[in-house]
Design an enzyme around this catalytic site. Structure first.
Site, short mmCIF file in Angstrom:
data_model
loop_
_atom_site.label_atom_id
_atom_site.label_comp_id
_atom_site.label_asym_id
_atom_site.label_seq_id
_atom_site.Cartn_x
_atom_site.Cartn_y
_atom_site.Cartn_z
CG ASP A 78 -22.63 -28.69 -18.55
OD1 ASP A 78 -21.76 -29.25 -19.07
OD2 ASP A 78 -23.55 -28.20 -19.03
CD GLU A 133 -20.79 -32.73 -19.34
OE1 GLU A 133 -21.83 -33.27 -18.63
OE2 GLU A 133 -20.86 -32.32 -20.15
CG ASP A 172 -25.71 -24.94 -19.95
OD1 ASP A 172 -25.36 -25.72 -20.61
OD2 ASP A 172 -26.31 -23.69 -20.49
#
Length: 163
Positions: free
Chosen positions: A7, A67, A139
């Site tokens: 991420d 992502e 996260d």
């Protein structure tokens, strides 16, 4: 198969490592790569690259899920996110790791069942799917969700016959 979920972010990049054996997933490790806001942009990107390189060398993933960038109201933040994402994609590709890219809505839908799930819902479902995981923050939970999504997509691709 060992999978890395990422991420990306300039301030904090979440990461998660899982093992996928068919439909069975197990947690290996997770954490956050943080950079100091006092550092120059170039130094922060270099620190992110070095930390990611260390992770890849330590865990030897065969695949990675990253992502995709979402556009928010602050163009500067979006640009910094894109630069961090570029470092992450480059680091994985340089190490020979196959990368899948996933929109945030797809990750949420894959893990929670709805594309507009909250961060708390994602965290809770990741904790349920990987019960042995001590999740290092939001996260890291998002990164584990990306890794889970990547595992599901790889498993689906293997089940679909090719011509």
């Amino acid at each position: 198969m060992i999978l890395l979920g990422l991420d990306p972010g300039l301030g904090t990049t979440g990461w998660g490592i899982i093992a996928a054996d068919g439909n069975r997933l197990s947690h290996i490790a997770n954490g956050q790569i943080k950079t100091d806001t006092k550092w120059s942009l170039a130094t922060r990107l270099l620190a992110l690259d070095a930390a990611l390189t260390d992770l890849i060398l330590e865990y030897q993933p065969t695949g990675a899920g990253v992502e995709e960038v979402f556009v928010n109201s602050n163009p500067q933040s979006t640009l910094k996110l894109g630069q961090a994402r570029g470092v992450v994609l480059l680091g994985a590709a340089r190490a020979g790791v196959d990368v899948g890219e996933y929109a945030a809505r797809l990750v949420k839908k894959s893990v929670v069942g709805v594309g507009n799930a909250s961060k708390d819902q994602v965290h809770a479902m990741v904790a349920r799917l990987l019960p042995s995981a001590k999740i290092a923050g939001a996260d890291a939970a998002d990164a584990l969700a990306v890794a889970i999504t990547h595992a599901h997509h790889l498993a689906s691709a293997r089940r679909i016959p090719t011509r």
